[in-house]
Write a protein that holds these residues in place. Structure first.
Motif, PDB file in Angstrom:
ATOM      1  N   ASP A 183       0.795  -1.231   0.000  1.00  0.00           N
ATOM      2  CA  ASP A 183       0.000   0.000   0.000  1.00  0.00           C
ATOM      3  C   ASP A 183       0.826   1.280   0.000  1.00  0.00           C
ATOM      4  O   ASP A 183       0.273   2.373   0.189  1.00  0.00           O
ATOM      5  CB  ASP A 183      -0.972   0.030   1.193  1.00  0.00           C
ATOM      6  N   ILE A 184       2.150   1.162  -0.231  1.00  0.00           N
ATOM      7  CA  ILE A 184       2.999   2.352  -0.345  1.00  0.00           C
ATOM      8  C   ILE A 184       3.743   2.295  -1.672  1.00  0.00           C
ATOM      9  O   ILE A 184       4.583   1.413  -1.902  1.00  0.00           O
ATOM     10  CB  ILE A 184       4.021   2.431   0.810  1.00  0.00           C
ATOM     11  N   THR A 185       3.410   3.223  -2.563  1.00  0.00           N
ATOM     12  CA  THR A 185       4.083   3.272  -3.850  1.00  0.00           C
ATOM     13  C   THR A 185       4.513   4.700  -4.138  1.00  0.00           C
ATOM     14  O   THR A 185       3.960   5.658  -3.591  1.00  0.00           O
ATOM     15  CB  THR A 185       3.181   2.777  -4.992  1.00  0.00           C
ATOM     16  N   ASP A 186       5.500   4.834  -5.020  1.00  0.00           N
ATOM     17  CA  ASP A 186       5.975   6.180  -5.356  1.00  0.00           C
ATOM     18  C   ASP A 186       6.553   6.176  -6.759  1.00  0.00           C
ATOM     19  O   ASP A 186       6.977   5.127  -7.278  1.00  0.00           O
ATOM     20  CB  ASP A 186       7.030   6.648  -4.362  1.00  0.00           C
ATOM     21  N   LYS A 187       6.570   7.354  -7.364  1.00  0.00           N
ATOM     22  CA  LYS A 187       7.035   7.499  -8.729  1.00  0.00           C
ATOM     23  C   LYS A 187       8.547   7.439  -8.814  1.00  0.00           C
ATOM     24  O   LYS A 187       9.253   7.898  -7.920  1.00  0.00           O
ATOM     25  CB  LYS A 187       6.555   8.834  -9.302  1.00  0.00           C
ATOM     26  N   GLY A 188       9.004   6.901  -9.942  1.00  0.00           N
ATOM     27  CA  GLY A 188      10.415   6.915 -10.245  1.00  0.00           C
ATOM     28  C   GLY A 188      10.727   7.971 -11.281  1.00  0.00           C
ATOM     29  O   GLY A 188      10.100   9.041 -11.300  1.00  0.00           O
TER      30      GLY A 188
END
Lengths: 116, 110
Positions: free
Chosen positions: A53-58
């Motif tokens: 439930d934790i995602t982030d952009k690269g």
């Protein structure tokens, strides 16, 4: 590495279609990553996830969507595929480190995606 | 953005010759990792360097981390056809990410 598997290995689809690439790891690694590899650009990070439930952009997130409802799975979706998204996609995982990029990443065998 | 350059981009060597690839950063690095990707394969972790001036060896491969921790190198002695592939240096990028760049593609001519 046998502990991280990607599917499908090869995929051909058409412009405008939605396609989902799957990634599954059995190590219970906290971190998971999606990269694309293109000639002349090397490996570029699309999205990453520090935990469920934790995602982030690269570096190159546009046109992609990710989710991580379970620790072991990290699917990557192209909502409306474009020819520029033809590439080799690699999923990777790593243990949680000290926040200094100190953990090795373990890669899957990749998905070769062609968009016509 | 990340200011790390790896040179050369391509290298062709005769089997038995030595090979070196260099990774140069504009900023001090906390550590650096090295990966190898065989043609048609996926990147595989080789080693991590952490200490200033560190030198590590793996058989014919020698890895170095500069005294200022701004550069690193991989040297292969007496290349073999099994050394063919792309070698990436991967410094930290953000909290837990790595920056891979384009790597150095090594071709070994038998």
């Amino acid at each position: 590495d046998a502990g991280i598997t990607q599917s499908p290995r090869y995929k051909i689809t058409e412009t405008g279609r939605q396609v989902t690439l799957m990634c599954h790891q059995t190590w219970s690694h906290s971190y998971m990553f999606w990269y694309r590899q293109d000639l002349g650009h090397g490996l570029r990070l699309i999205y990453y996830s520090a935990a469920a439930d934790i995602t982030d952009k690269g570096e190159v997130p546009d046109g992609y969507v990710v989710s991580r409802s379970k620790t072991e799975n990290f699917p990557l979706t192209l909502e409306s595929a474009t020819r520029s998204q033809t590439s080799v996609y690699f999923c990777a995982s790593s243990e949680n480190g000290r926040g200094t990029g100190d953990q090795p990443q373990h890669f899957g065998d990749g998905t070769r995606l062609s968009i016509l | 953005g990340q200011q790390v350059m790896q040179i050369p981009q391509y290298q062709h060597v005769q089997e038995g010759e030595d090979f070196t690839t260099y990774c140069n950063s504009s900023t001090t690095l906390s550590n650096i990792q090295w990966y190898k990707q065989r043609p048609g394969g996926h990147p595989v972790f080789l080693i991590q360097l952490v200490k200033s001036g560190e030198v590590k060896k793996q058989k014919r491969l020698t890895f170095q981390f500069g005294e200022a921790k701004k550069n690193s190198s991989l040297h292969i002695t007496a290349t073999q056809t099994t050394d063919v592939g792309t070698y990436f240096c991967a410094p930290p990028w953000g909290a837990n990410n790595l920056f891979f760049g384009t790597g150095t593609r090594l071709t070994v001519i038998p």
